[in-house]
Design a protein around this motif. Structure first.
Motif, PDB file in Angstrom:
ATOM      1  N   PRO A   4     -10.403   4.956  -0.028  1.00 37.12           N
ATOM      2  CA  PRO A   4     -10.157   6.247  -0.580  1.00 37.12           C
ATOM      3  C   PRO A   4     -10.651   7.282   0.061  1.00 37.12           C
ATOM      4  O   PRO A   4     -11.887   7.349   0.277  1.00 37.12           O
ATOM      5  N   SER A   5     -10.017   8.428   0.179  1.00 38.62           N
ATOM      6  CA  SER A   5     -10.482   9.651   0.761  1.00 38.62           C
ATOM      7  C   SER A   5     -11.243  10.361  -0.501  1.00 38.62           C
ATOM      8  O   SER A   5     -10.696  10.655  -1.434  1.00 38.62           O
ATOM      9  N   HIS A   6     -12.412  11.122   0.103  1.00 39.48           N
ATOM     10  CA  HIS A   6     -12.889  11.905  -0.898  1.00 39.48           C
ATOM     11  C   HIS A   6     -12.027  13.434  -0.910  1.00 39.48           C
ATOM     12  O   HIS A   6     -12.578  14.071  -1.742  1.00 39.48           O
ATOM     13  N   GLU A   7     -11.286  13.303  -0.065  1.00 42.22           N
ATOM     14  CA  GLU A   7     -10.578  14.544   0.238  1.00 42.22           C
ATOM     15  C   GLU A   7      -9.012  14.673  -0.464  1.00 42.22           C
ATOM     16  O   GLU A   7      -8.426  15.411  -0.449  1.00 42.22           O
ATOM     17  N   ALA A   8      -8.889  13.510  -1.064  1.00 42.77           N
ATOM     18  CA  ALA A   8      -7.379  13.380  -1.418  1.00 42.77           C
ATOM     19  C   ALA A   8      -7.169  14.412  -2.427  1.00 42.77           C
ATOM     20  O   ALA A   8      -7.696  14.804  -3.486  1.00 42.77           O
ATOM     21  N   VAL A  52       0.072  12.866  -4.409  1.00 37.19           N
ATOM     22  CA  VAL A  52      -0.668  12.123  -3.525  1.00 37.19           C
ATOM     23  C   VAL A  52      -1.360  11.272  -4.204  1.00 37.19           C
ATOM     24  O   VAL A  52      -2.361  11.834  -4.945  1.00 37.19           O
ATOM     25  N   ASP A  53      -1.178  10.014  -4.274  1.00 38.77           N
ATOM     26  CA  ASP A  53      -2.072   9.107  -5.018  1.00 38.77           C
ATOM     27  C   ASP A  53      -3.355   8.788  -4.193  1.00 38.77           C
ATOM     28  O   ASP A  53      -4.403   8.884  -5.021  1.00 38.77           O
ATOM     29  N   ASP A  54      -3.149   8.665  -2.982  1.00 40.74           N
ATOM     30  CA  ASP A  54      -4.429   8.753  -2.235  1.00 40.74           C
ATOM     31  C   ASP A  54      -4.211   8.740  -0.593  1.00 40.74           C
ATOM     32  O   ASP A  54      -3.186   8.603  -0.467  1.00 40.74           O
ATOM     33  N   HIS A  55      -4.963   9.083   0.076  1.00 38.90           N
ATOM     34  CA  HIS A  55      -4.725   8.790   1.706  1.00 38.90           C
ATOM     35  C   HIS A  55      -6.240   9.159   2.108  1.00 38.90           C
ATOM     36  O   HIS A  55      -7.231   9.281   1.594  1.00 38.90           O
ATOM     37  N   GLY A  56      -6.109   8.715   3.253  1.00 37.09           N
ATOM     38  CA  GLY A  56      -7.103   8.725   4.521  1.00 37.09           C
ATOM     39  C   GLY A  56      -6.648   9.172   6.007  1.00 37.09           C
ATOM     40  O   GLY A  56      -5.342   8.883   5.914  1.00 37.09           O
ATOM     41  N   PRO A  57      -7.599   9.064   6.864  1.00 35.59           N
ATOM     42  CA  PRO A  57      -7.009   9.234   8.273  1.00 35.59           C
ATOM     43  C   PRO A  57      -6.208   7.887   8.483  1.00 35.59           C
ATOM     44  O   PRO A  57      -6.533   6.760   8.590  1.00 35.59           O
ATOM     45  N   GLY A  58      -4.903   8.244   8.694  1.00 35.87           N
ATOM     46  CA  GLY A  58      -3.930   7.069   9.291  1.00 35.87           C
ATOM     47  C   GLY A  58      -3.177   6.518   8.302  1.00 35.87           C
ATOM     48  O   GLY A  58      -2.443   5.632   8.508  1.00 35.87           O
ATOM     49  N   CYS A  62       1.996   7.946  -1.814  1.00 39.65           N
ATOM     50  CA  CYS A  62       2.632   9.145  -2.821  1.00 39.65           C
ATOM     51  C   CYS A  62       3.455   8.519  -3.705  1.00 39.65           C
ATOM     52  O   CYS A  62       4.170   7.368  -3.461  1.00 39.65           O
ATOM     53  N   SER A  63       3.680   9.410  -4.682  1.00 38.07           N
ATOM     54  CA  SER A  63       4.485   8.814  -5.922  1.00 38.07           C
ATOM     55  C   SER A  63       5.508  10.046  -6.175  1.00 38.07           C
ATOM     56  O   SER A  63       5.278  10.971  -6.064  1.00 38.07           O
ATOM     57  N   MET A  64       6.896   9.658  -6.757  1.00 36.24           N
ATOM     58  CA  MET A  64       7.825  10.705  -7.007  1.00 36.24           C
ATOM     59  C   MET A  64       8.874  10.176  -7.922  1.00 36.24           C
ATOM     60  O   MET A  64       9.271   8.789  -7.973  1.00 36.24           O
TER      61      MET A  64
END
Length: 176
Positions: A4-8, A52-58, A62-64
């Protein structure tokens, strides 16, 4: 998909008047960079309720939820909304902190129709990144069913050259 990204950026309901967002909208994107800064300004995706549920480099998820306005004349989801949703997930996966990356192209295959009330999840991952170019695959699912697959091609832009207005702006304080 990764750590998990701390920037999410987890939801579009964030206070868009916050100092962090103001910083991202100006020329001094220090607090938010990469995907978080891009999503903070992505009013189209936010308007559609994409989160944006979560993201990181690469990678990104996401949900909709499909709303009435997204249905076409056949009472199924208009393909443009599915494309936009997959493209937003692609953008979250390819925008690394400190970079500005844009789509150079994208293709989608619609496999099953979706309907008003369906909640879709898109999971994207980097397939290859070479220099400033990349290829990313996104799967759009409804529950366990894959309803669409998207392949995006990215291009990272060179760093912006400072303008005269940037030079005239007061320096942004940084933490020690």
């Amino acid at each position: 998909m990764g750590e998990p990204s701390h920037e999410a950026t987890t939801a579009p309901q964030e206070d868009l008047s916050s100092e962090a967002t103001t910083t991202a909208r100006g020329n001094h994107a220090e607090e938010l960079t990469g995907a978080a800064a891009m999503f903070a300004n992505d009013r189209a995706s936010q308007h559609l309720g994409i989160t944006v549920d979560d993201h990181g480099p690469g990678w990104a998820q996401c949900s909709m939820t499909i709303t009435d306005i997204m249905a076409n004349g056949h009472e199924i989801t208009h393909g443009g909304y599915i494309f936009l949703f997959a493209d937003t997930t692609f953008a979250m996966a390819c925008n690394y902190p400190g970079s500005t990356t844009v789509a150079s192209g994208g293709d989608i295959d619609f496999l099953k129709p979706t309907y008003v009330g369906d909640t879709l999840v898109a999971r994207g991952k980097e397939i290859v990144k070479q220099g400033r170019s990349g290829i990313y695959d996104i799967e759009v699912t409804r529950g366990e069913e894959i309803v669409a697959v998207y392949r995006g091609r990215s291009r990272t832009l060179p760093a912006r050259k400072p303008t005269t207005s940037d030079a005239a702006a007061p320096p942004v304080p940084t933490s020690p």
